[in-house]
Design a protein around this motif. Structure first.
Motif, PDB file in Angstrom:
ATOM      1  N   TYR A 112       0.847  -1.193   0.000  1.00 26.76           N
ATOM      2  CA  TYR A 112       0.000   0.000   0.000  1.00 26.76           C
ATOM      3  C   TYR A 112       0.889   1.252   0.000  1.00 26.76           C
ATOM      4  CZ  TYR A 112      -2.779   3.653   2.324  1.00 26.76           C
ATOM      5  OH  TYR A 112      -3.378   4.826   2.687  1.00 26.76           O
ATOM      6  N   LEU A 113       1.914   1.271   0.859  1.00 27.73           N
ATOM      7  CA  LEU A 113       2.840   2.401   0.895  1.00 27.73           C
ATOM      8  C   LEU A 113       3.536   2.579  -0.461  1.00 27.73           C
ATOM      9  CD1 LEU A 113       4.572   1.940   4.369  1.00 27.73           C
ATOM     10  CD2 LEU A 113       2.736   3.550   3.765  1.00 27.73           C
ATOM     11  N   LEU A 114       3.942   1.474  -1.076  1.00 27.29           N
ATOM     12  CA  LEU A 114       4.588   1.533  -2.382  1.00 27.29           C
ATOM     13  C   LEU A 114       3.645   2.125  -3.423  1.00 27.29           C
ATOM     14  CD1 LEU A 114       7.057   0.850  -4.183  1.00 27.29           C
ATOM     15  CD2 LEU A 114       5.973  -1.381  -4.573  1.00 27.29           C
ATOM     16  N   SER A 115       2.394   1.694  -3.413  1.00 25.79           N
ATOM     17  CA  SER A 115       1.435   2.196  -4.401  1.00 25.79           C
ATOM     18  C   SER A 115       1.138   3.679  -4.188  1.00 25.79           C
ATOM     19  CB  SER A 115       0.146   1.373  -4.372  1.00 25.79           C
ATOM     20  OG  SER A 115      -0.582   1.609  -3.187  1.00 25.79           O
ATOM     21  N   MET A 116       1.229   4.153  -2.954  1.00 24.96           N
ATOM     22  CA  MET A 116       1.036   5.574  -2.681  1.00 24.96           C
ATOM     23  C   MET A 116       2.259   6.381  -3.154  1.00 24.96           C
ATOM     24  SD  MET A 116      -1.950   5.645  -1.431  1.00 24.96           S
ATOM     25  CE  MET A 116      -2.153   7.231  -0.683  1.00 24.96           C
ATOM     26  N   ARG A 117       3.433   5.804  -3.037  1.00 27.29           N
ATOM     27  CA  ARG A 117       4.664   6.484  -3.436  1.00 27.29           C
ATOM     28  C   ARG A 117       4.814   6.537  -4.952  1.00 27.29           C
ATOM     29  NH1 ARG A 117      10.175   5.244  -0.391  1.00 27.29           N
ATOM     30  NH2 ARG A 117       9.011   6.395   1.161  1.00 27.29           N
ATOM     31  N   ALA A 118       4.352   5.502  -5.650  1.00 31.28           N
ATOM     32  CA  ALA A 118       4.567   5.405  -7.099  1.00 31.28           C
ATOM     33  C   ALA A 118       3.295   4.931  -7.796  1.00 31.28           C
ATOM     34  CB  ALA A 118       5.714   4.446  -7.382  1.00 31.28           C
ATOM     35  N   PRO A 119       2.250   5.751  -7.815  1.00 28.11           N
ATOM     36  CA  PRO A 119       0.994   5.317  -8.441  1.00 28.11           C
ATOM     37  C   PRO A 119       1.158   5.078  -9.947  1.00 28.11           C
ATOM     38  CG  PRO A 119       0.908   7.653  -7.892  1.00 28.11           C
ATOM     39  CD  PRO A 119       2.201   7.121  -7.337  1.00 28.11           C
ATOM     40  N   GLY A 120       0.344   4.199 -10.461  1.00 26.47           N
ATOM     41  CA  GLY A 120       0.362   3.901 -11.888  1.00 26.47           C
ATOM     42  C   GLY A 120      -0.077   2.478 -12.148  1.00 26.47           C
ATOM     43  N   GLY A 121       0.114   2.027 -13.360  1.00 22.70           N
ATOM     44  CA  GLY A 121      -0.336   0.691 -13.725  1.00 22.70           C
ATOM     45  C   GLY A 121       0.622  -0.054 -14.633  1.00 22.70           C
ATOM     46  N   ALA A 122       1.881   0.390 -14.719  1.00 16.52           N
ATOM     47  CA  ALA A 122       2.802  -0.186 -15.690  1.00 16.52           C
ATOM     48  C   ALA A 122       3.673  -1.307 -15.146  1.00 16.52           C
ATOM     49  CB  ALA A 122       3.699   0.912 -16.259  1.00 16.52           C
ATOM     50  N   VAL A 123       3.844  -1.391 -13.837  1.00 16.98           N
ATOM     51  CA  VAL A 123       4.687  -2.421 -13.230  1.00 16.98           C
ATOM     52  C   VAL A 123       3.863  -3.140 -12.171  1.00 16.98           C
ATOM     53  CG1 VAL A 123       6.784  -2.881 -11.899  1.00 16.98           C
ATOM     54  CG2 VAL A 123       6.773  -1.047 -13.601  1.00 16.98           C
ATOM     55  N   GLU A 124       3.861  -4.450 -12.229  1.00 15.99           N
ATOM     56  CA  GLU A 124       3.151  -5.227 -11.206  1.00 15.99           C
ATOM     57  C   GLU A 124       4.173  -5.828 -10.254  1.00 15.99           C
ATOM     58  OE1 GLU A 124      -0.615  -7.454 -11.875  1.00 15.99           O
ATOM     59  OE2 GLU A 124       0.718  -9.173 -11.581  1.00 15.99           O
TER      60      GLU A 124
END
Length: 134
Positions: free
Chosen positions: A52-64
């Motif tokens: 969750y912290l990672l997704s807040m730091r680097a939002p987007g949809g290109a890397v899973e």
């Protein structure tokens, strides 16, 4: 879909703090890769919260980023998933202990990758600039 439920964010933060404290103790004892002895539920919560912290730091949809069996999150701007298979062009897979070590700064992305504990495919397969999260 969020990687963690809103009502679980505080529990996740506490679980990640517990995991980090135990891992730092292992590191001081000379074995930073020693498994951390936390209940399975808490380990899963720590993984979900850190993603969750990672997704807040680097939002987007290109890397899973996949940390099985607990969760996966899509991050960073760039080309999105192929509409036919929904897998982004860049995919990173880690075991929970490995992910938590790099997320908490117990070990580095480069050290874990050189040890063969990170599987990464694609042009954006290096998350070292985003880590540690705490």
């Amino acid at each position: 879909m969020s990687v963690i439920r809103e009502q679980d964010v505080e529990s996740g933060r506490l679980a990640l703090e517990q995991w980090r404290a135990a891992a730092l103790s292992n590191k001081k004892a000379g074995d930073p890769t020693a498994p951390v002895d936390l209940p399975r539920k808490d380990c899963g919560m720590a993984v979900r919260y850190s993603l969750y912290l990672l997704s807040m730091r680097a939002p987007g949809g290109a890397v899973e980023v996949r940390v099985a069996p607990w969760a996966a999150v899509k991050i960073l701007d760039g080309p999105n998933s192929d509409p036919h298979n929904l897998t982004p062009p860049d995919t990173i897979e880690l075991e929970p202990e490995v992910w938590l070590r790099v997320a908490c700064g117990i070990s580095s992305w480069d050290a874990e990758r050189e040890a063969g504990r990170i599987s990464a495919i694609g042009e954006r397969d290096d998350l070292s600039s985003l880590l540690p999260l705490v």
